[in-house]
Design an enzyme around this catalytic site. Sequence first.
Site, PDB file in Angstrom:
ATOM      1  N   CYS A  83       0.809  -1.221   0.000  1.00 48.36           N
ATOM      2  CA  CYS A  83       0.000   0.000   0.000  1.00 48.36           C
ATOM      3  C   CYS A  83       0.842   1.271   0.000  1.00 48.36           C
ATOM      4  O   CYS A  83       0.354   2.341  -0.380  1.00 48.36           O
ATOM      5  CB  CYS A  83      -0.955   0.004   1.190  1.00 48.36           C
ATOM      6  SG  CYS A  83      -2.107  -1.390   1.207  1.00 48.36           S
ATOM      7  N   HIS A  91      -3.478   7.390   2.051  1.00 48.07           N
ATOM      8  CA  HIS A  91      -3.832   6.054   1.581  1.00 48.07           C
ATOM      9  C   HIS A  91      -5.241   5.760   2.064  1.00 48.07           C
ATOM     10  O   HIS A  91      -5.576   5.958   3.236  1.00 48.07           O
ATOM     11  CB  HIS A  91      -2.836   5.040   2.139  1.00 48.07           C
ATOM     12  CG  HIS A  91      -3.251   3.620   1.934  1.00 48.07           C
ATOM     13  ND1 HIS A  91      -3.676   3.149   0.717  1.00 48.07           N
ATOM     14  CD2 HIS A  91      -3.321   2.566   2.796  1.00 48.07           C
ATOM     15  CE1 HIS A  91      -3.987   1.865   0.829  1.00 48.07           C
ATOM     16  NE2 HIS A  91      -3.785   1.499   2.085  1.00 48.07           N
ATOM     17  N   ASN A 111     -10.023  -0.157  -0.301  1.00 51.53           N
ATOM     18  CA  ASN A 111      -8.563  -0.077  -0.255  1.00 51.53           C
ATOM     19  C   ASN A 111      -8.014  -0.643  -1.558  1.00 51.53           C
ATOM     20  O   ASN A 111      -8.067  -1.847  -1.798  1.00 51.53           O
ATOM     21  CB  ASN A 111      -8.046  -0.880   0.950  1.00 51.53           C
ATOM     22  CG  ASN A 111      -6.540  -0.789   1.115  1.00 51.53           C
ATOM     23  OD1 ASN A 111      -5.816  -0.375   0.211  1.00 51.53           O
ATOM     24  ND2 ASN A 111      -6.050  -1.204   2.276  1.00 51.53           N
TER      25      ASN A 111
END
Length: 324
Positions: free
Chosen positions: A114, A251, A281
């Site tokens: 990520c 993020h 996500n």
Amino acid sequence: MTIRAVITGVGHYLPKRVVENAEFEKTLDTSDEWIRSRSGIERRHFAAEGETTSMMGTTAARAALADAGLTAADIDAVIVATSTPDLTFPSVATMIQKELGMTCGFAFDVQAVCAGFIYALSNANAQIVSGQVKRVLVIGAETFSRIMDWTDRSTCVLFGDGAGALVLEARESAGTSEDRGILSVDLNSDGTYKDMLYVDGGVSTTGTSGKLRMQGNALFRQAVQKLAETAETAIAKAGLTPADIDWIIPHQANIRIIEGTAKKLGHAMDQVVVTVQDHGNTSAASIPLAMSVGRARGQIKDGDLCVAEAIGGGLAWGAVVLRW
């Protein structure tokens, strides 16, 4: 004069299939309310059969090039952040390079889960500042739906697929915090946290792609602290304070993490670009997706000072301060 890496174009791609939270109620002991209350996610996009990481990345790249008023012939390098490549090798970046019709320059992938797009931005910035290249396509692209355990309600409802891209271009600047472009970078990692977020397969272990495993509560505690710290460090490196920042571009993993980080930085949520409710996500794609959507919404404007921060498996985390 100082050379800065300036964003001149952004773009993104999302698969057509939109999966609402209610769809998971058919196969899992979960609910729309349960998912929303714990993550802020309402829906996400899943790639269809035949939709690959490279295909999504190529489409996002073309959108970014169009936004910049450029063609692939103007680009010197392609850097792709991904943990879900089409193949073990070659790199997704070289596949995108081919699809764009680039016959020169170079292309490679970066893998920091990520946090991958922050790492890719850092690498692209270094290439530009060193004078090796003038223009770089930086792409985050993921098909995390391919590595989900669909029986694990704690993880499979959180992730989505998509891609975001931007064009970084070398520009001469005065060398002050008033410059456009990337002003500072902060990168970190600590492998002792590996078991908090990992995939239980790989070429040299199982010979399979494996499935994602996560210790959500433990990761949450690490995320808020580490994201705030790396953002503060990057802001200080740029000779600025958190109060100078116009937009936090985080993020997009969990709304509670986003809210917690914003609070630590002293910012209200109306100064945060939030897309997690619509995308889930998307790992390395989440920050460039948020950048592209934030521009399209009219939130991020030329001259705005932004801090982008992310944390992912490794653990790896970092932040970039830039003026649009």
